[in-house]
Design a protein around this motif. Structure first.
Motif, PDB file in Angstrom:
ATOM      1  N   ILE A 184      26.213  52.525 -33.483  1.00 24.47           N
ATOM      2  CA  ILE A 184      26.261  52.171 -31.948  1.00 24.47           C
ATOM      3  C   ILE A 184      26.125  50.418 -31.984  1.00 24.47           C
ATOM      4  O   ILE A 184      26.710  49.804 -31.164  1.00 24.47           O
ATOM      5  CB  ILE A 184      24.797  52.542 -31.531  1.00 24.47           C
ATOM      6  CG1 ILE A 184      25.136  54.056 -31.380  1.00 24.47           C
ATOM      7  CG2 ILE A 184      24.336  51.924 -30.374  1.00 24.47           C
ATOM      8  CD1 ILE A 184      23.651  54.994 -31.202  1.00 24.47           C
ATOM      9  N   LEU A 185      25.403  49.867 -33.034  1.00 26.04           N
ATOM     10  CA  LEU A 185      25.415  48.451 -33.183  1.00 26.04           C
ATOM     11  C   LEU A 185      26.632  47.801 -33.254  1.00 26.04           C
ATOM     12  O   LEU A 185      27.066  46.920 -32.609  1.00 26.04           O
ATOM     13  CB  LEU A 185      24.295  47.967 -34.384  1.00 26.04           C
ATOM     14  CG  LEU A 185      23.030  48.164 -34.202  1.00 26.04           C
ATOM     15  CD1 LEU A 185      21.997  47.747 -35.066  1.00 26.04           C
ATOM     16  CD2 LEU A 185      22.478  47.281 -32.730  1.00 26.04           C
ATOM     17  N   GLU A 186      27.457  48.396 -34.278  1.00 29.20           N
ATOM     18  CA  GLU A 186      28.920  47.877 -34.465  1.00 29.20           C
ATOM     19  C   GLU A 186      29.750  48.091 -33.009  1.00 29.20           C
ATOM     20  O   GLU A 186      30.408  47.140 -32.761  1.00 29.20           O
ATOM     21  CB  GLU A 186      29.548  48.751 -35.367  1.00 29.20           C
ATOM     22  CG  GLU A 186      28.985  48.270 -36.873  1.00 29.20           C
ATOM     23  CD  GLU A 186      29.602  48.957 -37.921  1.00 29.20           C
ATOM     24  OE1 GLU A 186      30.437  49.870 -37.908  1.00 29.20           O
ATOM     25  OE2 GLU A 186      28.827  49.063 -39.207  1.00 29.20           O
ATOM     26  N   PHE A 187      29.486  49.423 -32.462  1.00 31.54           N
ATOM     27  CA  PHE A 187      30.522  49.433 -31.254  1.00 31.54           C
ATOM     28  C   PHE A 187      29.818  48.484 -30.059  1.00 31.54           C
ATOM     29  O   PHE A 187      30.636  47.835 -29.396  1.00 31.54           O
ATOM     30  CB  PHE A 187      30.063  50.904 -30.628  1.00 31.54           C
ATOM     31  CG  PHE A 187      30.832  51.201 -29.445  1.00 31.54           C
ATOM     32  CD1 PHE A 187      32.125  51.442 -29.475  1.00 31.54           C
ATOM     33  CD2 PHE A 187      30.243  51.083 -28.224  1.00 31.54           C
ATOM     34  CE1 PHE A 187      32.924  51.592 -28.070  1.00 31.54           C
ATOM     35  CE2 PHE A 187      31.006  51.083 -26.917  1.00 31.54           C
ATOM     36  CZ  PHE A 187      32.236  51.640 -26.976  1.00 31.54           C
ATOM     37  N   ILE A 188      28.547  48.397 -29.964  1.00 26.43           N
ATOM     38  CA  ILE A 188      27.912  47.323 -29.034  1.00 26.43           C
ATOM     39  C   ILE A 188      28.764  45.677 -29.090  1.00 26.43           C
ATOM     40  O   ILE A 188      29.080  45.171 -28.494  1.00 26.43           O
ATOM     41  CB  ILE A 188      26.670  47.217 -29.080  1.00 26.43           C
ATOM     42  CG1 ILE A 188      26.056  48.534 -28.478  1.00 26.43           C
ATOM     43  CG2 ILE A 188      25.912  46.012 -28.366  1.00 26.43           C
ATOM     44  CD1 ILE A 188      24.406  48.614 -28.635  1.00 26.43           C
ATOM     45  N   ASP A 189      28.623  45.443 -30.656  1.00 20.13           N
ATOM     46  CA  ASP A 189      29.126  44.045 -30.841  1.00 20.13           C
ATOM     47  C   ASP A 189      30.622  44.117 -30.719  1.00 20.13           C
ATOM     48  O   ASP A 189      31.090  43.187 -29.877  1.00 20.13           O
ATOM     49  CB  ASP A 189      28.972  43.801 -32.370  1.00 20.13           C
ATOM     50  CG  ASP A 189      27.646  43.605 -32.748  1.00 20.13           C
ATOM     51  OD1 ASP A 189      26.539  43.225 -32.023  1.00 20.13           O
ATOM     52  OD2 ASP A 189      27.327  43.666 -33.971  1.00 20.13           O
ATOM     53  N   GLY A 190      31.534  45.140 -31.057  1.00 20.38           N
ATOM     54  CA  GLY A 190      33.015  44.849 -30.690  1.00 20.38           C
ATOM     55  C   GLY A 190      33.171  45.072 -29.346  1.00 20.38           C
ATOM     56  O   GLY A 190      34.312  44.444 -28.755  1.00 20.38           O
ATOM     57  N   PHE A 191      32.771  45.832 -28.508  1.00 15.50           N
ATOM     58  CA  PHE A 191      32.558  45.928 -27.228  1.00 15.50           C
ATOM     59  C   PHE A 191      32.493  44.622 -26.458  1.00 15.50           C
ATOM     60  O   PHE A 191      33.275  44.111 -25.796  1.00 15.50           O
ATOM     61  CB  PHE A 191      31.792  47.098 -26.420  1.00 15.50           C
ATOM     62  CG  PHE A 191      32.072  47.527 -25.214  1.00 15.50           C
ATOM     63  CD1 PHE A 191      32.899  48.369 -24.840  1.00 15.50           C
ATOM     64  CD2 PHE A 191      31.658  46.746 -23.998  1.00 15.50           C
ATOM     65  CE1 PHE A 191      33.221  48.903 -23.667  1.00 15.50           C
ATOM     66  CE2 PHE A 191      31.958  46.977 -22.691  1.00 15.50           C
ATOM     67  CZ  PHE A 191      32.857  48.225 -22.503  1.00 15.50           C
ATOM     68  N   GLY A 192      31.229  43.978 -26.828  1.00 22.01           N
ATOM     69  CA  GLY A 192      30.916  42.702 -26.265  1.00 22.01           C
ATOM     70  C   GLY A 192      32.091  41.727 -26.665  1.00 22.01           C
ATOM     71  O   GLY A 192      32.400  40.762 -25.731  1.00 22.01           O
ATOM     72  N   ARG A 193      32.697  41.572 -28.029  1.00 23.17           N
ATOM     73  CA  ARG A 193      33.581  40.729 -28.231  1.00 23.17           C
ATOM     74  C   ARG A 193      34.996  40.861 -27.439  1.00 23.17           C
ATOM     75  O   ARG A 193      35.676  39.934 -26.905  1.00 23.17           O
ATOM     76  CB  ARG A 193      34.002  40.873 -29.648  1.00 23.17           C
ATOM     77  CG  ARG A 193      33.071  39.768 -30.558  1.00 23.17           C
ATOM     78  CD  ARG A 193      33.475  39.849 -31.995  1.00 23.17           C
ATOM     79  NE  ARG A 193      33.953  41.250 -32.570  1.00 23.17           N
ATOM     80  CZ  ARG A 193      33.004  42.112 -33.278  1.00 23.17           C
ATOM     81  NH1 ARG A 193      31.865  41.638 -33.361  1.00 23.17           N
ATOM     82  NH2 ARG A 193      33.372  43.024 -33.868  1.00 23.17           N
ATOM     83  N   GLU A 194      35.347  42.125 -27.151  1.00 20.96           N
ATOM     84  CA  GLU A 194      36.596  42.577 -26.513  1.00 20.96           C
ATOM     85  C   GLU A 194      36.674  42.267 -25.004  1.00 20.96           C
ATOM     86  O   GLU A 194      37.311  41.852 -24.239  1.00 20.96           O
ATOM     87  CB  GLU A 194      36.747  43.904 -26.697  1.00 20.96           C
ATOM     88  CG  GLU A 194      38.118  44.599 -26.369  1.00 20.96           C
ATOM     89  CD  GLU A 194      38.513  45.746 -26.599  1.00 20.96           C
ATOM     90  OE1 GLU A 194      39.413  46.495 -25.884  1.00 20.96           O
ATOM     91  OE2 GLU A 194      38.173  46.404 -27.626  1.00 20.96           O
ATOM     92  N   HIS A 195      35.185  42.590 -24.394  1.00 21.31           N
ATOM     93  CA  HIS A 195      35.295  42.696 -23.018  1.00 21.31           C
ATOM     94  C   HIS A 195      34.516  41.396 -22.325  1.00 21.31           C
ATOM     95  O   HIS A 195      34.660  41.213 -21.211  1.00 21.31           O
ATOM     96  CB  HIS A 195      34.685  44.136 -22.343  1.00 21.31           C
ATOM     97  CG  HIS A 195      35.356  45.215 -22.867  1.00 21.31           C
ATOM     98  ND1 HIS A 195      36.554  45.613 -22.022  1.00 21.31           N
ATOM     99  CD2 HIS A 195      35.227  46.107 -23.628  1.00 21.31           C
ATOM    100  CE1 HIS A 195      36.962  46.663 -22.683  1.00 21.31           C
ATOM    101  NE2 HIS A 195      36.452  47.198 -23.754  1.00 21.31           N
TER     102      HIS A 195
END
Length: 88
Positions: free
Chosen positions: A11-22
């Motif tokens: 979940i943390l990795e997804f939050i980080d990746g989503f934030g970088r992308e969007h």
């Protein structure tokens, strides 16, 4: 601090990746889809644990109110709020 579970790390990795992308935080439903989790209650449960452990902060009144703590974001910095100013 307790060791994070595999799901919590995911979940943390997804939050980080989503934030970088969007450029903004994911919603709980974004996390459900992105991490292949069965329900929003599972995500909410894990987010509450991550918040308790100091990994993130959530604003209950904002749909995308998840903020990762301890990390700077691409040109953004945390600014402490000292108080409120009445304007109007």
């Amino acid at each position: 601090m307790k060791a994070l579970t595999t799901r919590q790390k995911q979940i943390l990795e997804f939050i980080d990746g989503f934030g970088r992308e969007h450029g903004y935080a994911p919603s709980i439903r974004d996390i459900v889809r992105g991490c292949n989790i069965s329900s929003t209650s599972v995500v909410d449960y894990n987010l509450r644990i991550l918040e308790r452990e100091g990994m993130l902060r959530r604003d209950a009144e904002v749909s995308r109110g998840i903020v990762r703590l301890g990390q700077e974001r691409h040109g953004y910095r945390s600014v402490p709020v000292l108080g409120q100013i009445a304007a109007g």
